[in-house]
Design a protein around this motif. Structure first.
Motif, PDB file in Angstrom:
ATOM      1  N   LYS A  77       0.814  -1.061   0.097  1.00  0.00           N
ATOM      2  CA  LYS A  77       0.175   0.046   0.123  1.00  0.00           C
ATOM      3  C   LYS A  77       0.798   1.284   0.039  1.00  0.00           C
ATOM      4  N   ILE A  78       0.514   1.959  -0.983  1.00  0.00           N
ATOM      5  CA  ILE A  78       1.199   3.312  -0.900  1.00  0.00           C
ATOM      6  C   ILE A  78       0.565   4.447  -1.111  1.00  0.00           C
TER       7      ILE A  78
ATOM      8  N   ASN B  92       0.170   7.402 -13.776  1.00  0.00           N
ATOM      9  CA  ASN B  92       0.975   6.603 -14.678  1.00  0.00           C
ATOM     10  C   ASN B  92       1.912   5.658 -13.982  1.00  0.00           C
ATOM     11  N   GLN B  93       2.356   5.816 -12.951  1.00  0.00           N
ATOM     12  CA  GLN B  93       3.381   4.779 -12.438  1.00  0.00           C
ATOM     13  C   GLN B  93       2.818   3.465 -12.353  1.00  0.00           C
TER      14      GLN B  93
ATOM     15  N   TYR C 100       8.867  11.192 -14.019  1.00  0.00           N
ATOM     16  CA  TYR C 100       9.182   9.961 -15.206  1.00  0.00           C
ATOM     17  C   TYR C 100       8.416   8.974 -14.781  1.00  0.00           C
ATOM     18  N   ASP C 101       7.711   7.917 -15.642  1.00  0.00           N
ATOM     19  CA  ASP C 101       6.939   7.031 -15.429  1.00  0.00           C
ATOM     20  C   ASP C 101       7.728   6.013 -14.685  1.00  0.00           C
ATOM     21  N   SER C 102       8.953   5.756 -14.585  1.00  0.00           N
ATOM     22  CA  SER C 102       9.864   4.957 -13.905  1.00  0.00           C
ATOM     23  C   SER C 102      10.098   5.375 -12.474  1.00  0.00           C
ATOM     24  N   MET C 103       9.561   6.648 -12.160  1.00  0.00           N
ATOM     25  CA  MET C 103       9.825   7.222 -10.639  1.00  0.00           C
ATOM     26  C   MET C 103       9.635   6.270  -9.683  1.00  0.00           C
ATOM     27  N   LEU C 104       8.677   5.719  -9.685  1.00  0.00           N
ATOM     28  CA  LEU C 104       8.113   4.827  -8.408  1.00  0.00           C
ATOM     29  C   LEU C 104       8.958   3.634  -8.461  1.00  0.00           C
ATOM     30  N   ASP C 105       9.309   3.075  -9.466  1.00  0.00           N
ATOM     31  CA  ASP C 105      10.235   1.766  -9.552  1.00  0.00           C
ATOM     32  C   ASP C 105      11.687   2.227  -9.101  1.00  0.00           C
TER      33      ASP C 105
ATOM     34  N   TYR D 198      17.700   9.776 -11.635  1.00  0.00           N
ATOM     35  CA  TYR D 198      16.717  10.892 -11.541  1.00  0.00           C
ATOM     36  C   TYR D 198      15.276  10.426 -11.696  1.00  0.00           C
ATOM     37  N   VAL D 199      14.440  11.093 -11.012  1.00  0.00           N
ATOM     38  CA  VAL D 199      12.853  10.570 -11.133  1.00  0.00           C
ATOM     39  C   VAL D 199      12.128  11.665 -12.048  1.00  0.00           C
ATOM     40  N   GLY D 200      12.744  12.722 -12.262  1.00  0.00           N
ATOM     41  CA  GLY D 200      11.763  13.815 -12.894  1.00  0.00           C
ATOM     42  C   GLY D 200      12.445  15.093 -13.282  1.00  0.00           C
TER      43      GLY D 200
END
Length: 276
Positions: free
Chosen positions: A2-3, A25-26, A94-99, A205-207
């Motif tokens: 849960k996030i 989008n994550q 970025y769509d990869s941020m949470l990963d 980087y995340v965004g």
């Protein structure tokens, strides 16, 4: 797993909506909590129309950032999430941020926080993230660390993108709601250090997030001295009550002269018409 994503907003509807879109989008499910600090541009209405599942905490205004984040965080922790993702709504994720954030947490192999680094869209330079102190007591003498493919320990974290686990919330609590606008994120970093909970910079980087411009702030040397002094002591400048609270809370008596010197230096530079 849960996030919860936590953010606050005020009168920048398009940026807020884009931030929510990028969070959606994550590649994982996220519950989103937004404190709307009295926006008059129909931000809440637009969120409700496009993203009815988002939890909106409404205020009549005057909370600014730290108090707004406190209200949103307070609403989120009731539901006991595994992770809480603190974000600013001006970050284009970025769509990869949470990963990236969760993988960095996994690499640490311990209870910790992960701070995501952002960059400029044009120069690709580092803009916000995790920093280390260059001198022990002066938080204005710190250096941002660039992502290098590995996690790196840091002293302070900007909450443009900041992931904390349930363990941290249980031991540190919520962000301090006594601050007038900023510095609540740095205070939280100090509270984590007292509890011996580390902060690491994410591996990449995340965004995208541009640095806040200095135009029409106390750092804008084209403004008059009186105007710069007024902006220096305003909620979005370096309000004395907040900074004295930060230095006293985290450094006690030894922090007072450093805080006083910071103001003296800023005022001297303003009178000298230099960029502070």
């Amino acid at each position: 797993m849960k996030i919860a994503a936590v953010l606050t907003c005020f009168n920048r509807k398009e940026k807020t909506l884009n931030c929510i879109k990028k969070l959606m989008n994550q590649r994982r499910d996220i519950d989103i909590y937004v404190c709307d600090d009295g926006s008059t541009d129909l931000t809440s209405e637009a969120i409700q129309e496009l993203y009815p599942e988002v939890k909106i905490i409404k205020s009549t205004g005057g909370l600014f950032w730290s108090k707004g984040m406190f209200q949103a965080m307070k609403a989120a922790v009731v539901n006991n999430y595994d992770f809480y993702l603190m974000v600013n709504d001006d970050v284009d994720f970025y769509d990869s941020m949470l990963d990236i954030m969760l993988n960095s947490y996994k690499i640490s192999s311990e209870n910790c926080a992960i701070v995501g680094s952002t960059q400029s869209v044009i120069s690709k330079d580092l803009t916000y993230g995790g920093s280390v102190l260059k001198t022990k007591w002066n938080i204005n003498k710190k250096m941002l660390l660039k992502p290098n493919g590995e996690i790196q320990k840091c002293d302070f974290a900007n909450w443009n993108c900041f992931l904390i686990d349930n363990f941290t919330v249980d031991h540190v609590g919520l962000i301090d709601n006594k601050y007038e606008h900023g510095i609540g994120d740095f205070d939280y970093s100090c509270q984590m250090k007292k509890k011996e909970i580390p902060i690491y910079i994410a591996t990449d980087y995340v965004g995208i997030c541009e640095r806040n411009p200095i135009k029409n702030t106390f750092q804008d040397h084209t403004l008059s001295i009186n105007k710069r002094l007024s902006l220096l002591l305003s909620a979005k400048g370096l309000p004395i009550k907040s900074y004295m609270r930060f230095y006293w809370k985290n450094y006690k008596l030894i922090g007072v002269p450093f805080c006083s010197w910071m103001y003296l230096k800023m005022i001297m530079l303003i009178f000298l018409k230099q960029k502070s």
